[in-house]
Design a protein around this motif. Structure first.
Motif, short mmCIF file in Angstrom:
data_model
loop_
_atom_site.label_atom_id
_atom_site.label_comp_id
_atom_site.label_asym_id
_atom_site.label_seq_id
_atom_site.Cartn_x
_atom_site.Cartn_y
_atom_site.Cartn_z
N ILE A 163 38.75 55.29 45.40
CA ILE A 163 37.95 54.06 45.33
C ILE A 163 38.10 53.44 43.95
O ILE A 163 37.98 54.12 42.93
CB ILE A 163 36.46 54.36 45.60
CG1 ILE A 163 36.26 54.66 47.09
CG2 ILE A 163 35.57 53.22 45.17
CD1 ILE A 163 34.84 54.97 47.47
N GLU A 164 38.39 52.14 43.97
CA GLU A 164 38.48 51.39 42.70
C GLU A 164 37.39 50.32 42.73
O GLU A 164 37.19 49.67 43.77
CB GLU A 164 39.87 50.75 42.63
CG GLU A 164 40.14 49.95 41.36
CD GLU A 164 41.59 49.44 41.37
OE1 GLU A 164 42.52 50.25 41.53
OE2 GLU A 164 41.77 48.22 41.24
N ALA A 165 36.70 50.15 41.62
CA ALA A 165 35.60 49.17 41.59
C ALA A 165 35.66 48.38 40.29
O ALA A 165 36.02 48.91 39.24
CB ALA A 165 34.26 49.89 41.70
N PHE A 166 35.29 47.12 40.39
CA PHE A 166 35.29 46.24 39.20
C PHE A 166 34.16 46.64 38.26
O PHE A 166 33.05 46.94 38.69
CB PHE A 166 35.11 44.79 39.62
CG PHE A 166 36.36 44.17 40.16
CD1 PHE A 166 37.27 43.55 39.32
CD2 PHE A 166 36.65 44.23 41.51
CE1 PHE A 166 38.44 42.99 39.81
CE2 PHE A 166 37.81 43.67 42.02
CZ PHE A 166 38.72 43.05 41.16
N ILE A 167 34.47 46.61 36.97
CA ILE A 167 33.42 46.89 35.98
C ILE A 167 33.24 45.76 34.98
O ILE A 167 32.23 45.71 34.28
CB ILE A 167 33.70 48.19 35.18
CG1 ILE A 167 35.06 48.14 34.48
CG2 ILE A 167 33.54 49.40 36.07
CD1 ILE A 167 35.22 49.22 33.42
N HIS A 168 34.21 44.85 34.88
CA HIS A 168 34.08 43.83 33.84
C HIS A 168 34.98 42.64 34.16
O HIS A 168 36.11 42.83 34.60
CB HIS A 168 34.50 44.41 32.48
CG HIS A 168 34.04 43.57 31.33
ND1 HIS A 168 32.86 43.81 30.65
CD2 HIS A 168 34.60 42.49 30.73
CE1 HIS A 168 32.72 42.91 29.69
NE2 HIS A 168 33.76 42.09 29.72
N GLY A 169 34.45 41.45 33.91
CA GLY A 169 35.28 40.26 34.04
C GLY A 169 34.64 39.17 34.86
O GLY A 169 33.46 39.26 35.24
N ALA A 170 35.41 38.15 35.13
CA ALA A 170 34.90 36.96 35.81
C ALA A 170 34.55 37.27 37.26
O ALA A 170 35.19 38.09 37.91
CB ALA A 170 35.94 35.85 35.75
N MET A 171 33.52 36.62 37.74
CA MET A 171 33.13 36.70 39.15
C MET A 171 33.43 35.35 39.80
O MET A 171 33.32 34.31 39.18
CB MET A 171 31.64 36.99 39.27
CG MET A 171 31.20 38.31 38.67
SD MET A 171 31.58 39.70 39.73
CE MET A 171 30.26 39.57 40.96
N CYS A 172 33.75 35.42 41.07
CA CYS A 172 34.02 34.21 41.83
C CYS A 172 32.77 33.92 42.65
O CYS A 172 32.18 34.83 43.21
CB CYS A 172 35.22 34.50 42.73
SG CYS A 172 35.65 33.20 43.86
N ILE A 173 32.35 32.66 42.72
CA ILE A 173 31.13 32.39 43.48
C ILE A 173 31.35 32.46 44.99
O ILE A 173 30.40 32.47 45.76
CB ILE A 173 30.49 31.03 43.13
CG1 ILE A 173 31.47 29.89 43.40
CG2 ILE A 173 29.93 31.00 41.74
CD1 ILE A 173 30.77 28.63 43.81
N SER A 174 32.59 32.48 45.43
CA SER A 174 32.84 32.63 46.86
C SER A 174 32.97 34.10 47.20
O SER A 174 33.38 34.91 46.37
CB SER A 174 34.13 31.92 47.24
OG SER A 174 33.98 30.55 47.06
N TYR A 175 32.66 34.45 48.43
CA TYR A 175 32.70 35.84 48.85
C TYR A 175 34.12 36.37 48.74
O TYR A 175 35.03 35.90 49.43
CB TYR A 175 32.19 35.96 50.29
CG TYR A 175 31.95 37.37 50.72
CD1 TYR A 175 30.70 37.96 50.59
CD2 TYR A 175 32.99 38.15 51.21
CE1 TYR A 175 30.49 39.27 50.97
CE2 TYR A 175 32.80 39.45 51.58
CZ TYR A 175 31.54 40.01 51.45
OH TYR A 175 31.34 41.31 51.82
#
Ligand code: SF4
Length: 429
Positions: A163-175
């Protein structure tokens, strides 16, 4: 002491320079884009020669290289993908990150020994989905950014796939990036690598009555009393929650940002490397150091929050108008050499700096010091006051030893941040 599985710190690299910087600053793996099939058409994608050099550089230092090939393919787009995946395998690439089942099938057939990671674009958010892809032979799943920490813990009970998960950076407002705003505004397809970030543009905001009359709430940049409206999300930072991710058994901690600078890559890798190492070395006495948080802020692009991990983001995680905190540091140079006898450092300029500035050196392992720049010389030995030419080489004496690839930043003049009527804007949406 209990044995913890140490997760990989996975960094973005839009160029060969960023790849090398990420590895030097502690990344266990980097993800880069090939010239085809990726989602960052403007991120400085790698040709085969650069992939070759990057893979060799990373492998010599014990790091891995993953290539993104996560575009949504239309008819004909997949042509040549078999040769592309075979070539990546020959170059020693450690995995490809793919979301389109067509590309997954082609890769599995053309390069059966090349590991495949499911891209976050596929929005995997439950263990049945993870198990489906594991049965298809995928080695890892990059979770949707919308997954909560509780859901990750639940998944870990039921899956046998990394499992890989985001920990830092930009988020997109779309799903999970499913968006046509960019297509609509600029005819650039976000799902085929062309997102122009139109959600972050500044808009006037109005409502419309039943007769079709526009009633402006804010007129955008022309209105002195109202700030322009945008739909931008704040960025993600999980620096306060690394133990949760490790205890949940996440295998890879992903930093977003292939378009970001080497200042960003070096700073963020440095911090998360320190945090992961500290927790795995001694979880019982682990504390989040203020130094790490401060350091991330020096390279932050927007305000920071924990995304969806601990609940649905509220209006406080949206940047409807002006941001409330502005990054305070500028990247000004990189160390090319150091003479311990004379204490002279050779520096490549990356932004203007001048005699009298307080500059901060930092290097891998969170080495830091500040000094006032009192004298400086150009490449020909002429004393100069300002390093104003892009990429020029300068020399000056440093107060502490430095190493090649150490970075230099300086504080920007304070930027006054206006308060904004955020509640009022939000309540009228
Ligand atoms: S325009 Fe904004 S919301 Fe759409 S894909 Fe790009 S970053 Fe995401």
């Amino acid at each position: 002491m209990k044995q913890l599985k140490k997760p990989e710190v996975l960094a973005p690299a839009g160029t060969l320079e960023k790849l090398k910087t990420a590895v030097i600053y502690g990344a266990d793996a980097v993800f880069i884009g090939g010239e085809a099939y990726g989602l960052r058409s403007r991120a400085g994608n790698f040709g085969y020669d650069e992939i070759d050099e990057g893979v060799q550089f990373a492998h010599e230092r014990g790091a891995k290289v993953y290539i993104t090939a996560n575009m949504v393919t239309h008819e004909g787009d997949e042509e040549g993908a078999d040769r592309f995946f075979q070539k990546l395998y020959e170059l020693g690439v450690d995995a490809v990150i793919v979301s389109d089942p067509a590309l997954i099938a082609i890769c599995a057939e053309a390069a059966p020994n090349l590991p495949i990671h499911l891209s976050t674009q596929a929005s995997a958010a439950n263990y049945e989905t993870l198990n489906f892809w594991a049965e298809e032979g995928l080695e890892r799943v990059v979770l949707a950014r919308e997954v909560s920490m509780a859901e990750i813990m639940e998944m870990q009970q039921h899956v046998d796939v990394e499992i890989e998960a985001f920990i830092h950076g930009a988020m997109c407002i779309s799903y999970s990036g499913r968006c046509v705003l960019s297509n609509h505004m600029e005819r650039r397809d976000a799902n085929r690598g062309g997102c122009c970030q139109s959600c972050r543009w500044k808009y006037g905001l109005f409502d419309m009555d039943f007769d079709g009359n526009r009633n402006f709430i804010t007129h955008g940049e022309k209105d002195p009393d109202w700030e322009p409206f945008s739909m931008s999300s704040v960025d993600m930072s999980m620096i306060h929650h690394i133990p949760d991710l490790i205890e949940a058994g996440v295998d890879s901690l992903k930093i977003e940002g292939r378009m970001k600078s080497i200042h960003y890559v070096s700073t963020v890798c440095n911090v998360y490397r320190a945090a992961v190492d500290a927790y795995c070395a001694d979880p019982e006495h682990y504390v989040v150091k203020q130094e790490w948080v401060d350091e991330l802020w020096k390279a932050a692009q927007r305000e920071l929050a924990s995304g969806f991990y601990y609940g649905i983001p509220s209006e406080n995680e949206q940047l409807f108008g002006q941001r409330r905190r502005i990054p305070g540091y500028a990247f000004v140079g990189q160390v090319l050499g150091y003479d311990p006898e004379t204490q002279m450092a050779t520096i490549q300029q990356r932004n203007n700096f001048k005699v009298g500035d307080i500059i901060e050196f930092y290097g891998p392992g969170m080495r830091h010091f500040e000094q006032v720049l009192s004298q400086m010389w150009d490449e020909d030995g002429n004393e100069i006051e300002v390093a104003r030419h892009a990429m020029m080489t300068v020399r000056f004496k440093v107060n502490h030893p430095v190493q090649v690839n150490d970075m230099i930043r300086k504080e920007k003049p304070e930027i006054k941040v206006k308060t904004r009527p955020r509640q009022r804007v939000a309540s009228r949406l």
